[in-house]
Design a protein around this motif. Sequence first.
Motif, PDB file in Angstrom:
ATOM      1  N   LEU A   1       0.797  -1.221   0.000  1.00  5.62           N
ATOM      2  CA  LEU A   1       0.000   0.000   0.000  1.00  5.62           C
ATOM      3  C   LEU A   1       0.835   1.279   0.000  1.00  5.62           C
ATOM      4  CD1 LEU A   1      -3.032  -0.846   2.326  1.00  5.62           C
ATOM      5  CD2 LEU A   1      -2.974  -0.713  -0.162  1.00  5.62           C
ATOM      6  N   PRO A   2       1.869   1.408   0.866  1.00 12.12           N
ATOM      7  CA  PRO A   2       2.663   2.653   0.823  1.00 12.12           C
ATOM      8  C   PRO A   2       3.337   2.896  -0.517  1.00 12.12           C
ATOM      9  CG  PRO A   2       3.054   1.480   2.875  1.00 12.12           C
ATOM     10  CD  PRO A   2       2.259   0.554   1.991  1.00 12.12           C
ATOM     11  N   ILE A   3       3.764   1.826  -1.183  1.00 12.00           N
ATOM     12  CA  ILE A   3       4.389   1.989  -2.501  1.00 12.00           C
ATOM     13  C   ILE A   3       3.373   2.534  -3.496  1.00 12.00           C
ATOM     14  CG2 ILE A   3       5.539   0.786  -4.401  1.00 12.00           C
ATOM     15  CD1 ILE A   3       6.522  -1.264  -2.364  1.00 12.00           C
ATOM     16  N   LEU A   4       2.191   1.970  -3.456  1.00 11.61           N
ATOM     17  CA  LEU A   4       1.127   2.419  -4.351  1.00 11.61           C
ATOM     18  C   LEU A   4       0.746   3.864  -4.056  1.00 11.61           C
ATOM     19  CD1 LEU A   4      -0.683   1.022  -6.566  1.00 11.61           C
ATOM     20  CD2 LEU A   4      -2.438   0.933  -4.808  1.00 11.61           C
ATOM     21  N   ALA A   5       0.646   4.193  -2.767  1.00  6.81           N
ATOM     22  CA  ALA A   5       0.308   5.558  -2.373  1.00  6.81           C
ATOM     23  C   ALA A   5       1.387   6.543  -2.812  1.00  6.81           C
ATOM     24  CB  ALA A   5       0.107   5.630  -0.856  1.00  6.81           C
ATOM     25  N   PHE A   6       2.647   6.124  -2.733  1.00  5.77           N
ATOM     26  CA  PHE A   6       3.754   6.975  -3.177  1.00  5.77           C
ATOM     27  C   PHE A   6       3.642   7.280  -4.666  1.00  5.77           C
ATOM     28  CE2 PHE A   6       8.094   7.067  -5.038  1.00  5.77           C
ATOM     29  CZ  PHE A   6       8.478   8.311  -4.560  1.00  5.77           C
ATOM     30  N   VAL A   7       3.292   6.264  -5.446  1.00  6.06           N
ATOM     31  CA  VAL A   7       3.135   6.475  -6.891  1.00  6.06           C
ATOM     32  C   VAL A   7       1.997   7.467  -7.152  1.00  6.06           C
ATOM     33  CG1 VAL A   7       2.520   5.377  -9.075  1.00  6.06           C
ATOM     34  CG2 VAL A   7       4.065   4.217  -7.486  1.00  6.06           C
ATOM     35  N   GLY A   8       0.856   7.264  -6.487  1.00  2.00           N
ATOM     36  CA  GLY A   8      -0.270   8.176  -6.676  1.00  2.00           C
ATOM     37  C   GLY A   8       0.059   9.594  -6.248  1.00  2.00           C
ATOM     38  N   ALA A   9       0.728   9.725  -5.101  1.00  3.52           N
ATOM     39  CA  ALA A   9       1.111  11.050  -4.618  1.00  3.52           C
ATOM     40  C   ALA A   9       2.130  11.698  -5.538  1.00  3.52           C
ATOM     41  CB  ALA A   9       1.674  10.943  -3.197  1.00  3.52           C
ATOM     42  N   GLY A  10       3.067  10.906  -6.052  1.00  2.00           N
ATOM     43  CA  GLY A  10       4.092  11.447  -6.937  1.00  2.00           C
ATOM     44  C   GLY A  10       3.524  11.956  -8.249  1.00  2.00           C
ATOM     45  N   VAL A  11       2.624  11.189  -8.838  1.00  2.00           N
ATOM     46  CA  VAL A  11       1.988  11.616 -10.094  1.00  2.00           C
ATOM     47  C   VAL A  11       1.191  12.894  -9.865  1.00  2.00           C
ATOM     48  CG1 VAL A  11       0.251  11.007 -11.805  1.00  2.00           C
ATOM     49  CG2 VAL A  11       1.923   9.305 -11.070  1.00  2.00           C
ATOM     50  N   THR A  12       0.463  12.946  -8.754  1.00  2.00           N
ATOM     51  CA  THR A  12      -0.330  14.140  -8.445  1.00  2.00           C
ATOM     52  C   THR A  12       0.555  15.352  -8.238  1.00  2.00           C
ATOM     53  OG1 THR A  12      -1.986  12.740  -7.373  1.00  2.00           O
ATOM     54  CG2 THR A  12      -2.068  15.090  -6.888  1.00  2.00           C
ATOM     55  N   ALA A  13       1.656  15.177  -7.501  1.00  2.00           N
ATOM     56  CA  ALA A  13       2.581  16.291  -7.261  1.00  2.00           C
ATOM     57  C   ALA A  13       3.173  16.801  -8.572  1.00  2.00           C
ATOM     58  CB  ALA A  13       3.695  15.851  -6.307  1.00  2.00           C
ATOM     59  N   ALA A  14       3.509  15.874  -9.483  1.00  2.00           N
ATOM     60  CA  ALA A  14       4.070  16.276 -10.778  1.00  2.00           C
ATOM     61  C   ALA A  14       3.053  17.069 -11.593  1.00  2.00           C
ATOM     62  CB  ALA A  14       4.521  15.035 -11.552  1.00  2.00           C
ATOM     63  N   VAL A  15       1.793  16.629 -11.567  1.00  2.00           N
ATOM     64  CA  VAL A  15       0.742  17.347 -12.307  1.00  2.00           C
ATOM     65  C   VAL A  15       0.534  18.737 -11.723  1.00  2.00           C
ATOM     66  CG1 VAL A  15      -1.726  17.364 -12.845  1.00  2.00           C
ATOM     67  CG2 VAL A  15      -0.418  15.242 -13.051  1.00  2.00           C
ATOM     68  N   ILE A  16       0.496  18.837 -10.409  1.00  2.00           N
ATOM     69  CA  ILE A  16       0.306  20.139  -9.760  1.00  2.00           C
ATOM     70  C   ILE A  16       1.463  21.075 -10.091  1.00  2.00           C
ATOM     71  CG2 ILE A  16       0.215  21.304  -7.516  1.00  2.00           C
ATOM     72  CD1 ILE A  16      -1.188  18.795  -6.437  1.00  2.00           C
TER      73      ILE A  16
END
Length: 327
Positions: free
Chosen positions: A114-129
Amino acid sequence: MYTILLILLLTVIAFIISMNTGFIRLSPMELLETLLGMGTEKQNLTLFEFRLPRIVISVLVGIGLALSGCVLQGVSGNALADPGILGINAGAGLAVVLFISFFPTTSDVPVLFLPILAFVGAGVTAAVIYALAYKRGEGITPTRLLLTGIAIAAGISAAMIILTLRLTPDNYQFVAVWLAGSIWGSNWMFVLSVLPWLLILIPYVFIKARVLNTLNLGEVTATGLGVNIEKERLLLLAAAVALAGASVAVSGGIGFVGLIGPHLARQLVGGKHQFVIPASAAIGALLLLSADTIGRWLIEPSEIPAGIVVSVIGAPYFLYLLAKSKA
């Protein structure tokens, strides 16, 4: 230093109070006997299998979110930066919710993943922002970053609501709990899933305290002092995203901890990150642990999610800071 020790003492007191908060009461003597291994089977089950994992996760998540906000504020120069407000938490949560929607119950989810998956989701979102907030010739202003993050967070929340239309009742219940910001991963396996991330990232953030101090002096000064600004910003942002993602993976959409912790820390210990970082971590742990304890106690045997309790405090505080901001 004395201020940080006082906050830690208050956290220990909140920890003890939280161990005795819930539908099943344990007297101070029963609590001590249970901790020493002399409790009944019911007392052992209540304390070691239900309460302690949740308390420990509250502390770890509070530390992770507060440090994430501290790093984001230091790197972006935005006093209102927070992983929840900027939408990073929402991105991490969306990735977790999408993954869990493929499993009948959350017990079937490989927890350590789960933390790995959450990191990917957070990273993609941060890049888009970052990409949407960046403007050539001006870079990223605090106001543009804030508004972009709020818009992205709103869009992700809408996507999760749409997603719930296709979920089974069990998974729908999970999404509802996540959106409310409840400490849902309350067993020792979830503690083990988030602990390695914090053990690696917390020392790294401490090591980078001087870099954060230098970045606060401005790009020209930092470059003159030999700091590779782009590299350091990228690494620190990755650390902030990882802290937020790992925390959200076991706690849900809890906001404002990353905003309140660093702000109070700077007011109490000054602006040097050597002191702001540990103070932020201590305040974050105290804040979330207290919020979870209050939520379990206020309307027991039911409970109010910790995220709602924190929001009751954090929303007015955010508006106050927004009114003071000149950005």
